[in-house]
Enzyme design. Structure first.
Site, PDB file in Angstrom:
ATOM      1  N   ALA A 240       4.303   0.881  11.190  1.00  0.00           N
ATOM      2  CA  ALA A 240       3.170   1.407  10.429  1.00  0.00           C
ATOM      3  C   ALA A 240       1.883   0.692  10.817  1.00  0.00           C
ATOM      4  CB  ALA A 240       3.435   1.254   8.935  1.00  0.00           C
ATOM      5  N   PRO A 241       0.791   1.429  10.991  1.00  0.00           N
ATOM      6  CA  PRO A 241      -0.494   0.791  11.294  1.00  0.00           C
ATOM      7  C   PRO A 241      -0.925  -0.128  10.155  1.00  0.00           C
ATOM      8  CG  PRO A 241      -0.595   3.182  11.634  1.00  0.00           C
ATOM      9  CD  PRO A 241       0.694   2.892  10.929  1.00  0.00           C
ATOM     10  N   GLY A 242      -1.765  -1.094  10.474  1.00  0.00           N
ATOM     11  CA  GLY A 242      -2.267  -2.014   9.460  1.00  0.00           C
ATOM     12  C   GLY A 242      -1.755  -3.423   9.676  1.00  0.00           C
TER      13      GLY A 242
ATOM     14  N   LYS B 147       0.520  -6.500   9.295  1.00  0.00           N
ATOM     15  CA  LYS B 147       1.945  -6.682   9.020  1.00  0.00           C
ATOM     16  C   LYS B 147       2.136  -7.637   7.843  1.00  0.00           C
ATOM     17  CE  LYS B 147       3.521  -5.888  13.774  1.00  0.00           C
ATOM     18  NZ  LYS B 147       4.229  -6.466  14.946  1.00  0.00           N
ATOM     19  N   GLY B 148       3.140  -7.336   7.018  1.00  0.00           N
ATOM     20  CA  GLY B 148       3.456  -8.199   5.897  1.00  0.00           C
ATOM     21  C   GLY B 148       4.431  -9.291   6.292  1.00  0.00           C
ATOM     22  N   MET B 149       4.491 -10.327   5.460  1.00  0.00           N
ATOM     23  CA  MET B 149       5.398 -11.436   5.736  1.00  0.00           C
ATOM     24  C   MET B 149       6.800 -11.182   5.197  1.00  0.00           C
ATOM     25  SD  MET B 149       3.148 -14.925   5.332  1.00  0.00           S
ATOM     26  CE  MET B 149       2.375 -14.558   3.767  1.00  0.00           C
TER      27      MET B 149
ATOM     28  N   ASP C 299       5.949   4.700  -6.812  1.00  0.00           N
ATOM     29  CA  ASP C 299       7.397   4.783  -6.994  1.00  0.00           C
ATOM     30  C   ASP C 299       8.081   4.585  -5.644  1.00  0.00           C
ATOM     31  OD1 ASP C 299       9.800   5.125  -8.288  1.00  0.00           O
ATOM     32  OD2 ASP C 299       9.739   7.320  -8.218  1.00  0.00           O
TER      33      ASP C 299
END
Length: 602
Positions: A327-329, A331-333, A383
């Site tokens: 996914a673009p954006g 990155k989460g940890m 959700d």
């Protein structure tokens, strides 16, 4: 291959099918009882009771599935039933559903039970319902013993005002209305303001679903107006305005307004439906473009919605050729997020390990997502659909995505032939990350996004939710322009947080230090410090201080915490407050205020 045996000869097959259907019928009976009880709780203004009821209903389905599995294993040694008997079980079950009022939901219950008993290799064969076997078209209940799905009213005979009053009073709500005549006149005026006057066609009529839709502190009357070729959807929210008095609060008659109240970011409605497919068909006619899966979910049948969503995904994969990508954006940890560009959802996996400073575990992250599922989301938390053992064709996965999956979540992967099976995944509606929205937006976009962001966090606070990580990247913008929170790994109850003001620096060294000069506990929050990462862009800063200057004041956060600790629940409106009749037409309420003041003086 002949999928239908010449003779259904297995008594065990029939008995197991009956046991499965009895398990579903018990589930749906409890489901309907919850909706009936919701009406009583609404009438009594027992808001905490309504919250508790909604939470219990979410877990009820899985409890009934476990009960049914235990019964089948205890009475029939279900895991060791022969394949030919399993095929007959399904066929007997289909026979039992031919006159059933909820066949599609009963098929999903069958799948839920059998997929716990059977190995995954059976998931796509004849033993479960990969496609519906029983049509849900034209299912009707037993009138007059039961309520019709919807009632038809004809304003041409008695006039619109009389008809609207009859629509409301037919729901037989126990508390009286403060002034129903006034409210009906507000509805008529709102219709004129939105659509002007119109000539009545011979087919002029109003259809209203026979059950109220309960959520939060409101009950919704849902219907549609038909006049010639025009079809106008509407919702009338009913609220308690004073102890023991009700009022119609607004008229929602635009498609986007209805789509928002049925949004994926809201908690599920409590609504009594003998024939759920008929309700979904009706709602589909007024919510054009909304998938059936999402409509089933919004009315509380989230397992049916989940089942339909997966079928939609499989069908989309058959009729598309693009590839899943990261996914673009930013990155989460904690979560690895990927998407299929042609499909408006994101897929989220919990990584196997989290880099510092994250201090959490897989179990804790799962717990946070379960917390959100049970909590009142108020239109501000997305959700999630939770799946196990999702098989995706390797040919549809981008090489960079496969490398990322193998690097970050290898324990969640299993290769089976041409498929990659993901052991556990969350799926959410895809939104534009708020940081990207702000980065690419006009001045007007930025002002809208920041106003919405502040409103979202403040509403979450009122619902006893502290987002934890409040960076813009953890919020998304929906297609209706609403800002919604979607990163749950640091979420906490606000009442578990210790709201603190930053102590003044003791000396110049403290003031120049890049590290806190004060102790910080695990549940301490310091609203004053949020400006350092929220106000970096001058345009963002200007809009933020214009609309939410109090955001960084610890007193705001403490006030909300104290409010919750006193057991008070605020009113939430999933529509613009300017639509409320008391605000839109204050002159119609002025006479009531004068009368009330006169009565008090007397």
């Amino acid at each position: 291959m002949n999928h239908f045996p010449k003779l259904l000869s297995s008594q065990i097959g029939f008995d197991v099918a009956e046991t499965l259907l009895a398990g579903f019928d018990r589930h749906y009976c409890i489901f309907r009882e919850a909706a009936i009880r919701a009406k009583n709780l609404f009438e009594a203004a027992d808001w905490h009771g309504l919250q508790k009821l909604a939470r219990e209903r979410i877990t009820s389905y899985d409890e009934r599935v476990r009960e049914c599995i235990a019964k089948l294993e205890d009475e029939y040694d279900a895991e060791n039933i022969d394949d030919d008997v399993w095929q007959q079980i399904k066929l007997h079950y289909i026979g039992l559903l031919t006159t059933h009022r909820q066949p599609e939901c009963a098929e999903t219950f069958f799948n839920s039970v059998c997929c716990h008993i059977l190995h995954r290799s059976y998931f796509n064969n004849d033993f479960i319902f990969v496609r519906p076997a029983i049509s849900t078209e034209y299912i009707e209940n037993d009138e007059p013993a039961a309520k019709p799905t919807y009632r038809a009213y004809y304003p041409g005979k008695d006039g619109l005002a009389v008809t609207l009053e009859r629509i409301v009073t037919n729901f037989q709500l126990n508390p009286p209305f403060e002034n129903l005549t006034r409210d009906v006149q507000c509805v008529i005026q709102a219709l004129r303001d939105n659509f002007g006057t119109f000539n009545e066609a011979p087919n002029f009529q109003i259809h209203v679903l026979s059950s109220l839709f309960f959520r939060n502190k409101a009950a919704y009357i849902i219907g549609r107006i038909i006049n010639g070729d025009m079809m106008l959807p509407f919702a009338l929210p009913v609220h308690h305005v004073k102890p023991g008095l009700l009022a119609l609060d607004a008229l929602l008659c635009k498609r986007d307004q209805l789509l928002i109240i049925f949004s994926f970011a809201h908690s599920y409605f409590l609504v009594d439906m003998e024939v759920p497919s008929a309700y979904v068909e009706f709602l589909g006619s007024i919510l054009h473009g909304k998938p059936k899966a999402e409509i089933y979910t919004s009315v509380g049948l989230q397992k049916q919605g989940k089942n339909l969503f997966y079928r939609d995904l499989l069908r989309h994969l058959k009729h598309s050729s693009d590839r899943f990508i990261i996914a673009p954006g930013i990155k989460g940890m904690v979560m690895l997020v990927f998407t299929l560009p042609s499909f408006p959802y994101v897929f989220k996996l919990i990584k196997d390990a989290f880099p510092p400073p994250k201090e959490t575990t897989r179990e804790q992250v799962v717990g946070k997502y379960q917390l959100v599922k049970r909590h009142d989301r108020l239109g501000r938390m997305a959700d999630t659909l939770e799946y196990s053992s999702v098989a995706l064709p390797l040919s549809r996965l981008d090489d960079a995505l496969i490398r990322e999956l193998e690097k970050e979540a290898p324990s969640m992967l299993e290769y089976e032939g041409d498929n990659l099976v993901i052991r556990h995944v969350y799926i959410e509606r895809r939104m534009v990350p708020l940081n990207i929205f702000l980065q690419n937006g006009t001045d007007a976009d930025i002002e809208h996004g920041i106003r919405e962001y502040g409103n979202a966090v403040k509403e979450l606070m009122q619902a006893n939710i502290f987002p934890g990580d409040m960076l813009y990247k953890n919020f998304g913008v929906t297609r209706h322009g609403r800002v919604v929170f979607y990163d749950y790994d640091e979420i906490e109850y606000l009442t578990d947080c210790n709201v603190r003001a930053v102590p003044p620096p003791r000396n110049e060294e403290d003031e120049m230090s890049g590290e806190p000069w004060y102790s910080v506990g695990p549940h301490d929050i310091f609203p004053e410090t949020y400006n350092t990462f929220l106000l970096g862009d001058p345009r963002v800063r200007e809009s933020f201080l214009k609309h939410h200057a109090d955001f960084f004041d610890p007193a705001l956060w403490q006030k909300q915490k104290d409010y919750i600790l006193r057991g008070e629940l605020p009113d939430f409106y999933p529509y613009d407050r300017s639509l409320r009749f008391s605000i839109r037409y204050p002159e119609r309420f002025a006479a009531d205020h004068v009368t009330a003041a006169t009565e008090r003086a007397a």
